[in-house]
Design an enzyme around this catalytic site. Structure first.
Site, PDB file in Angstrom:
ATOM      1  N   ASP A  85       0.638  -1.263  -0.022  1.00 41.67           N
ATOM      2  CA  ASP A  85      -0.006  -0.048   0.071  1.00 41.67           C
ATOM      3  C   ASP A  85       1.017   1.325  -0.077  1.00 41.67           C
ATOM      4  O   ASP A  85       1.977   1.205  -0.561  1.00 41.67           O
ATOM      5  CB  ASP A  85      -0.892  -0.137   1.290  1.00 41.67           C
ATOM      6  CG  ASP A  85      -2.294   0.552   1.076  1.00 41.67           C
ATOM      7  OD1 ASP A  85      -2.380   1.849   0.632  1.00 41.67           O
ATOM      8  OD2 ASP A  85      -3.377  -0.128   1.062  1.00 41.67           O
TER       9      ASP A  85
ATOM     10  N   HIS B 121      -3.725   5.686   3.663  1.00 45.97           N
ATOM     11  CA  HIS B 121      -4.338   4.445   3.200  1.00 45.97           C
ATOM     12  C   HIS B 121      -3.772   3.140   3.675  1.00 45.97           C
ATOM     13  O   HIS B 121      -4.550   2.490   4.392  1.00 45.97           O
ATOM     14  CB  HIS B 121      -4.497   4.293   1.840  1.00 45.97           C
ATOM     15  CG  HIS B 121      -5.336   3.514   1.080  1.00 45.97           C
ATOM     16  ND1 HIS B 121      -4.737   2.203   0.720  1.00 45.97           N
ATOM     17  CD2 HIS B 121      -6.624   3.681   0.824  1.00 45.97           C
ATOM     18  CE1 HIS B 121      -6.038   1.529   0.312  1.00 45.97           C
ATOM     19  NE2 HIS B 121      -7.208   2.473   0.569  1.00 45.97           N
TER      20      HIS B 121
ATOM     21  N   SER C 222     -11.508  -0.947  -0.211  1.00 50.84           N
ATOM     22  CA  SER C 222     -10.416  -1.258   0.286  1.00 50.84           C
ATOM     23  C   SER C 222     -10.589  -1.910   1.818  1.00 50.84           C
ATOM     24  O   SER C 222      -9.739  -2.880   2.224  1.00 50.84           O
ATOM     25  CB  SER C 222      -9.657   0.095   0.558  1.00 50.84           C
ATOM     26  OG  SER C 222      -9.318   0.483  -0.758  1.00 50.84           O
TER      27      SER C 222
END
Length: 423
Positions: A42, A82, A234
């Site tokens: 990520d 994220h 996600s």
């Protein structure tokens, strides 16, 4: 994943609705993910976050080329948060007295291997994760470009018993599954809301095998100890990766396909989805039910389970899957054994045929000698000039078995399957 800051740094877990419907506390009595490493490919992970500290291993930054996989320090760019968000949904352990505050992940004793990806091909990142002890790879990032080396890397992971979980995407469209979700062997996950119905932003298609919570999800942020709330598939991929870690911890010998099998066989659906033919292009087989996946009596099943075998449609991918020398030797030994059996059977059949021919010649010779060339032989033996019936089909030749039906295709709605999952 769309996200917005939460005002309080001590946000309690009462807002983590997903843990409630997934019966996380019941699941934790069976497994907490201990001993399992989940790689998070990520934007990097904040290893110092209060709810993650101690659960994040040394990883690698494939952008800067060092072993510090922290995100960039940019509070204005939410995308840098994220990776931390996803890691907290997997292995957050909360903080404070009794860990009552902060973010608790679905597999709170799993370890996170942080890998910072800079875009483009992710082949090196996947291989790094495999080679550094990951049992599960969580990928809530994707690319629209198909790199051959990425397909080979996915096959490499499956060949080394590592499950890859990918998000389906957030455009709410059909046919928009990006890579790695498109690749054979990957477990692709869509998103549902609080009522268990499909989230309108969840991309869909035949690649989707499961769904998981995706809306209003509380997670850890960056920088510092901030918390965030967001929506997207996600989150669904992170929850499913955590569920896989719980299963791997309890059943360490299961293959990626067999882990997926447990999740598929225990998945649930909302009442509004009753009667769907499964897998459905939006729900797949339904929404994960970790407690049921850990506790129900489910046969291990085949190696790949509901996953598409890597290399399907691409022989070169299978060739580059990185199978070990031991596996190759085993396959060669099996092939040699089959060849030996074939020659033994062929030899036996040949001896039987030769014996029959010799017996026939002897009988004919005796008849000619006894009857001086005239008269018919005993009943059941051919006379001279009479045509001998052609030999029967080789009894040792095995008929070709009809192709077995895929047990995962077009299944009715599971009898157990109503949202929310039952304990």
């Amino acid at each position: 994943m769309a996200a917005a800051p939460i005002a309080s740094a001590d946000q309690t877990r009462r807002d983590q609705w997903a843990l409630g419907v997934l019966h996380a506390e019941s699941a934790w009595k069976v497994s907490t993910g201990k001993g399992v490493t989940v790689a998070v490919i990520d934007t990097g992970v904040n290893a110092e976050h209060l709810d993650l500290k101690g659960n994040v291993l040394k990883g690698k930054d494939f952008v800067d080329g060092d072993d510090d996989a922290s995100p960039e320090e940019s509070d204005s760019d939410l995308s840098t948060n994220h990776g931390t968000e996803m890691a907290s949904l997997i292995a957050g352990h909360g903080h404070g007295a009794g860990a009552a505050d902060g973010v608790m992940g679905l597999a709170p004793e799993a370890k996170i291997l942080p890998i910072r990806w800079g875009g483009g091909s992710f082949a090196e990142e996947i291989r790094y994760a495999v080679d550094h002890g990951a049992s599960v790879i969580s990928m809530s990032v994707s690319t629209s470009h198909e790199f051959p080396e990425d397909r080979a890397a996915v096959a490499y992971a499956i060949a080394h018993n590592v499950l890859i979980v990918a998000a389906s995407g957030n455009e709410g469209e059909s046919g928009q599954i990006d890579f790695p979700g498109e690749f054979p062997g990957v477990l692709t996950v869509g998103g549902v809301g609080r009522n268990g119905t499909i989230w309108e932003g969840s991309n869909y298609g035949p690649q989707v095998l499961l769904t998981a919570p995706a809306t209003d999800i509380v997670s850890a942020g960056w920088p510092g100890n901030k918390l965030r709330i967001g929506t997207g598939t996600s989150d669904s991929a992170a929850f499913t990766s955590a569920a896989a870690a719980l299963i791997k911890s309890k059943f360490p010998d299961l293959t990626p396909g067999q882990i997926a099998n447990r999740l598929v066989k225990t998945a649930v659906l909302p009442a509004s989805a009753k009667g769907l033919s499964l897998p459905d292009e939006k729900y797949g087989y339904g929404t994960i039910s970790p407690f049921a996946a850990l506790t129900q009596d489910i046969p291990a099943g085949s190696k790949y389970g509901p996953l598409v075998a890597p290399g399907s449609g691409s022989p070169s991918a299978a060739a580059s899957a990185g199978t070990s020398d031991t596996d190759s030797a085993t396959e060669k030994e099996k092939a040699d054994q089959k060849q030996m059996v074939f020659f033994v059977v062929l030899g036996v059949v040949s001896l039987v045929v030769i014996g029959l021919i010799v017996l026939l010649i002897v009988k004919l010779s005796r008849r000619n000698k006894d009857h001086n060339g005239g008269g018919g032989g005993p009943a059941g033996y051919p006379q001279y000039g009479q045509q001998v019936a052609p030999p029967q089909q080789n009894p040792y030749q095995q008929p070709v078995s009809p192709q077995q039906q895929n047990p995962y295709q077009q299944q009715p709605t599971p009898p157990h399957g109503q949202w929310p999952p039952q304990q």
